[in-house]
Scaffold this active site. Structure first.
Site, PDB file in Angstrom:
ATOM      1  N   TYR A  70       0.857  -1.177   0.000  1.00  0.00           N
ATOM      2  CA  TYR A  70       0.000   0.000   0.000  1.00  0.00           C
ATOM      3  C   TYR A  70       0.900   1.236   0.000  1.00  0.00           C
ATOM      4  O   TYR A  70       1.276   1.761   1.048  1.00  0.00           O
ATOM      5  CB  TYR A  70      -0.888   0.031   1.240  1.00  0.00           C
ATOM      6  N   PHE A 219     -13.592  -3.839  -0.050  1.00  0.00           N
ATOM      7  CA  PHE A 219     -14.380  -3.081  -1.024  1.00  0.00           C
ATOM      8  C   PHE A 219     -15.879  -3.133  -0.693  1.00  0.00           C
ATOM      9  O   PHE A 219     -16.715  -3.017  -1.591  1.00  0.00           O
ATOM     10  CB  PHE A 219     -14.139  -3.571  -2.455  1.00  0.00           C
ATOM     11  N   GLY A 223     -17.242  -0.873  -3.390  1.00  0.00           N
ATOM     12  CA  GLY A 223     -18.021  -1.638  -4.354  1.00  0.00           C
ATOM     13  C   GLY A 223     -17.340  -1.710  -5.700  1.00  0.00           C
ATOM     14  O   GLY A 223     -16.154  -2.043  -5.816  1.00  0.00           O
TER      15      GLY A 223
END
Length: 304
Positions: A70, A219, A223
């Site tokens: 990340y 998510f 989404g």
């Protein structure tokens, strides 16, 4: 509980990752590094990201999900966590994941071989400034079997570098494969209102509940926006209607729906915005009615 009228993370209840109790609403670190994940957006303001992490802990968040991969061109999630929160509180649980690999230029490299996973774990340890990792998830890439990779992590657990293990992006057979090697405390799969019903992940949700394993969707808010984040989401009309009825944001409805899927389900919404953080944590207090849950489930079944 509230602090000056602000809802704190304990409103969502608690669960355990192995022997580590966490509030069911945590923080995903992916969005701390920029406006979108990885190299897809503009790098974040470092001071603001540090402030988000410190505010999260003030609000009772004690579960942070991160990874060494990340990072954006200027920011590393692990470095931000280290800067903001070290020395770490005894109740803070930091969960990381290994398997995927990005080069220093930000490009995706070949997924780690089993013999490379120790290096991935040690890189997380170095960046976070810790002598052990609370939980490490093996993120399955394309391999049919995870036994060799998970076995390598089990050896690191025996060596004391890792306290607990989890798996990510798996089917029930992979969970069983891992459990034959070492205990599994959590499963991370993509799951949310925008994800069509599928036998594999729905079965995992049930199996985890039956076995007391944490199920941690990723998510769940973003989404279909995925790495681009929730800003790219088009909310279903049912989500919007229920949000209006409760005077909350659509993202809060999505988080609440996630938490309503079972007491073993944890939410790890990510944000680099202090105001969104407060909203996300407050979603742990949002109680949806059976009728509202039915409407949301119906929208999910119909694929709207």
């Amino acid at each position: 509980m509230t602090i000056s009228g602000v809802i704190t993370a304990d409103a969502a209840g608690t669960w355990k990752l192995g022997d580590l109790p966490v509030h069911r609403i945590g923080l995903g670190a992916m969005r701390l590094t920029g406006s979108a994940a990885f190299h897809l957006g503009t790098p974040s303001d470092r001071g603001r990201s540090v402030a988000v992490l410190r505010r999260a802990v003030e609000l009772g968040v004690n579960h942070i999900d991160t990874a060494a991969f990340y990072f954006s061109s200027l920011r590393s999630a692990n470095e931000l966590i280290n800067t903001a929160l070290a020395p770490y509180g005894d109740d803070l649980v930091i969960v990381t994941k290994v398997g995927p690999h990005r080069t220093y230029t930000g490009e995706w490299g070949t997924a780690a071989r089993p013999d490379e996973l120790r290096g991935h774990v040690e890189e997380n340890l170095r960046q976070l400034g810790r002598d052990h990792l609370d939980v490490v998830n093996l993120r399955r890439m394309s391999q049919d079997s995870i036994a060799e990779h998970f076995g390598a992590l089990a050896e690191l657990r025996e060596a004391g570098l890792v306290r607990h293990l989890g798996v990510s992006n798996v089917e029930p057979r992979h969970l069983a494969e891992a459990q034959a090697i070492a205990p599994v405390v959590c499963v991370q799969n993509r799951y949310g209102l925008d994800v069509p019903r599928g036998a594999a992940t729905d079965d995992l949700l049930r199996i985890c509940g039956e076995q007391g394993i944490a199920f941690v969707p990723y998510f769940a808010v973003a989404g279909e926006g995925m790495e681009q984040g929730a800003n790219a989401v088009t909310h279903d009309e049912e989500v919007l209607a229920i949000a209006r009825a409760h005077d909350v944001s659509p993202a809060q409805v999505r988080i609440a729906w996630t938490l309503h899927q079972g007491p073993h389900v944890l939410a790890i919404p990510g944000t680099g915005d202090p105001d969104h953080l407060v909203e996300n944590v407050a979603a742990g207090a949002l109680r949806l009615t059976d009728e509202e849950l039915g409407r949301l489930d119906g929208a999910r079944r119909s694929g709207r």
